[in-house]
Scaffold this active site. Structure first.
Site, PDB file in Angstrom:
ATOM      1  N   SER A   1       0.743  -1.299  -0.066  1.00 53.21           N
ATOM      2  CA  SER A   1      -0.030  -0.013   0.235  1.00 53.21           C
ATOM      3  C   SER A   1       0.881   1.212   0.067  1.00 53.21           C
ATOM      4  CB  SER A   1      -0.874   0.024   1.232  1.00 53.21           C
ATOM      5  OG  SER A   1      -1.645   1.239   1.223  1.00 53.21           O
TER       6      SER A   1
ATOM      7  N   HIS B   1      -1.151  -1.130  -4.478  1.00 52.65           N
ATOM      8  CA  HIS B   1      -2.337  -0.845  -3.732  1.00 52.65           C
ATOM      9  C   HIS B   1      -2.309   0.561  -3.534  1.00 52.65           C
ATOM     10  CE1 HIS B   1      -6.031  -2.145  -1.785  1.00 52.65           C
ATOM     11  NE2 HIS B   1      -5.971  -1.307  -1.060  1.00 52.65           N
TER      12      HIS B   1
ATOM     13  N   ASP C   1      -5.106   3.776  -2.254  1.00 52.26           N
ATOM     14  CA  ASP C   1      -6.198   4.152  -1.562  1.00 52.26           C
ATOM     15  C   ASP C   1      -6.668   5.371  -1.916  1.00 52.26           C
ATOM     16  OD1 ASP C   1      -6.371   1.727   0.149  1.00 52.26           O
ATOM     17  OD2 ASP C   1      -4.622   2.384   1.326  1.00 52.26           O
TER      18      ASP C   1
ATOM     19  N   MET D   1      -9.462   8.242  -0.858  1.00 56.10           N
ATOM     20  CA  MET D   1     -10.542   8.402   0.137  1.00 56.10           C
ATOM     21  C   MET D   1     -10.954  10.028  -0.090  1.00 56.10           C
ATOM     22  SD  MET D   1      -8.233   7.099   3.421  1.00 56.10           S
ATOM     23  CE  MET D   1      -7.168   5.486   3.297  1.00 56.10           C
TER      24      MET D   1
ATOM     25  N   HIS E   1      -8.181   1.050  -4.413  1.00 57.49           N
ATOM     26  CA  HIS E   1      -9.269   0.699  -3.548  1.00 57.49           C
ATOM     27  C   HIS E   1     -10.053   2.073  -3.239  1.00 57.49           C
ATOM     28  CE1 HIS E   1     -10.047  -0.704   0.861  1.00 57.49           C
ATOM     29  NE2 HIS E   1     -11.068  -0.478   0.401  1.00 57.49           N
TER      30      HIS E   1
ATOM     31  N   MET F   1     -12.516   4.190  -1.461  1.00 56.14           N
ATOM     32  CA  MET F   1     -13.168   4.257  -0.088  1.00 56.14           C
ATOM     33  C   MET F   1     -13.837   5.580  -0.397  1.00 56.14           C
ATOM     34  SD  MET F   1     -10.442   2.772   2.725  1.00 56.14           S
ATOM     35  CE  MET F   1      -8.988   3.044   1.392  1.00 56.14           C
TER      36      MET F   1
ATOM     37  N   MET G   1     -11.813  -6.175   4.644  1.00 58.40           N
ATOM     38  CA  MET G   1     -11.281  -5.156   5.368  1.00 58.40           C
ATOM     39  C   MET G   1     -10.757  -5.820   6.674  1.00 58.40           C
ATOM     40  SD  MET G   1     -10.572  -2.573   3.624  1.00 58.40           S
ATOM     41  CE  MET G   1      -9.843  -1.751   5.019  1.00 58.40           C
TER      42      MET G   1
ATOM     43  N   GLY H   1      -9.842   3.886   6.305  1.00 60.54           N
ATOM     44  CA  GLY H   1      -9.844   5.399   6.579  1.00 60.54           C
ATOM     45  C   GLY H   1      -8.057   5.748   6.878  1.00 60.54           C
ATOM     46  N   PHE H   2      -7.298   4.777   7.526  1.00 54.95           N
ATOM     47  CA  PHE H   2      -6.221   5.043   8.313  1.00 54.95           C
ATOM     48  C   PHE H   2      -5.165   3.868   8.058  1.00 54.95           C
ATOM     49  CE2 PHE H   2      -8.934   8.453  10.001  1.00 54.95           C
ATOM     50  CZ  PHE H   2      -8.045   9.595   9.809  1.00 54.95           C
ATOM     51  N   GLY H   3      -3.992   3.965   7.792  1.00 56.29           N
ATOM     52  CA  GLY H   3      -2.854   3.163   7.894  1.00 56.29           C
ATOM     53  C   GLY H   3      -2.568   3.017   9.469  1.00 56.29           C
ATOM     54  N   GLY H   4      -1.880   1.778   9.367  1.00 54.33           N
ATOM     55  CA  GLY H   4      -1.109   1.468  10.950  1.00 54.33           C
ATOM     56  C   GLY H   4      -2.120   0.962  11.792  1.00 54.33           C
TER      57      GLY H   4
ATOM     58  N   ASP I   1      -7.010  -6.696   3.916  1.00 52.18           N
ATOM     59  CA  ASP I   1      -6.317  -5.073   3.652  1.00 52.18           C
ATOM     60  C   ASP I   1      -6.516  -4.647   5.163  1.00 52.18           C
ATOM     61  OD1 ASP I   1      -5.320  -2.620   3.294  1.00 52.18           O
ATOM     62  OD2 ASP I   1      -7.108  -2.003   2.154  1.00 52.18           O
ATOM     63  N   GLY I   2      -5.418  -4.459   5.951  1.00 46.95           N
ATOM     64  CA  GLY I   2      -5.522  -3.756   7.254  1.00 46.95           C
ATOM     65  C   GLY I   2      -4.719  -4.500   8.201  1.00 46.95           C
ATOM     66  N   GLY I   3      -3.526  -3.960   8.714  1.00 50.84           N
ATOM     67  CA  GLY I   3      -2.880  -4.637   9.753  1.00 50.84           C
ATOM     68  C   GLY I   3      -2.106  -5.757   9.348  1.00 50.84           C
TER      69      GLY I   3
ATOM     70  N   GLY J   1       1.122  -2.192   4.141  1.00 48.78           N
ATOM     71  CA  GLY J   1       1.622  -0.925   4.226  1.00 48.78           C
ATOM     72  C   GLY J   1       2.819  -0.698   4.991  1.00 48.78           C
ATOM     73  N   SER J   2       2.998  -0.470   6.305  1.00 47.32           N
ATOM     74  CA  SER J   2       4.041  -0.591   6.927  1.00 47.32           C
ATOM     75  C   SER J   2       4.845  -1.763   7.189  1.00 47.32           C
ATOM     76  CB  SER J   2       3.893   0.100   8.383  1.00 47.32           C
ATOM     77  OG  SER J   2       3.009  -0.789   8.915  1.00 47.32           O
TER      78      SER J   2
END
Length: 222
Positions: free
Chosen positions: A9, A32, A34, A36, A65, A67, A136, A141-144, A174-176, A196-197
């Site tokens: 991401s 990826h 995003d 938003m 993606h 959103m 999801m 809405g937010f990464g991390g 997607d997410g974490g 992402g991170s």
């Protein structure tokens, strides 16, 4: 070999050097991206003009993606811009079947995303119209954010539905996603992983991609 795709991401990348950041993940299966709008989710990122510029320089396909509110109106333009796949949210689309078909006609793979609390069952019959289903694993809405294990039972049900359909639909999370949580996601049936991170937070993003792919393949369900 089972399908296993890593989609870093760029939300975690350095936005002041996006072209260079894309080059750092040239071994990924896709990037990826995003989008938003600060309405569907409480964050504002980038839009079509930036994506059109990224499309010109990216060494890998763009996995969009969206959103956003009113994807029925806005999503086809991303397919027309040449993006490889365009995913919209079930909670935002008015006519998801019509939209998925428009995306495919425009040359993109059509994806449907659901938030953590949205049940998957109402959308199972849409699988023939889709190329990817995105579960999801955090609130969009937010990464991390931390991976929500509460989504794993839904991911397993989605994997069973995809298998029953014929296994042609990619199942994305997607997410974490980290070296640890990708194990649980793969075991639950996911085959496409947004990170992402866990990629851009490493000194060597390319090596991180290879490590995540290897870990996921080792734990994918049969």
């Amino acid at each position: 070999m089972s399908r296993c795709a890593i989609h870093p991401s760029i939300l975690s990348a350095d936005f002041s050097h996006l072209a260079e950041e894309l080059q750092r993940i040239s071994n990924a299966d896709a990037a990826h991206v995003d989008v938003m709008d600060n309405h569907f989710v409480p964050n504002l990122t980038l839009g079509l003009p930036v994506v059109e510029s990224l499309q010109k320089v990216s060494p890998v396909p763009l996995d969009m993606h969206l959103m956003i509110e009113d994807p029925d109106r806005w999503a086809p333009a991303y397919a027309e811009a040449g993006c490889a796949s365009v995913t919209f949210h079930a909670e935002a689309a008015t006519a998801p079947i019509k939209l998925a078909r428009e995306l495919r006609v425009a040359g993109a793979r059509a994806g449907l995303a659901v938030r953590p609390a949205t049940p998957i069952e109402p959308y199972i019959d849409l699988l023939p119209e889709l190329d990817m289903l995105l579960i999801m694993t955090v609130e969009p809405g937010f990464g991390g954010q931390k991976f929500l294990d509460v989504t794993l039972p839904k991911l397993r049900r989605a994997a069973q539905a995809v298998k029953a359909h014929g296994g042609t639909v990619a199942l994305q999370v997607d997410g974490g996603v980290t070296e640890e949580t990708i194990v649980r996601a793969a075991e639950a049936g996911a085959d496409t992983f947004v990170a992402g991170s866990a990629v851009y937070g490493k000194e060597d993003p390319a090596a991180a991609i290879d490590a995540l792919r290897e870990t996921a393949r080792a734990h994918q369900s049969a």
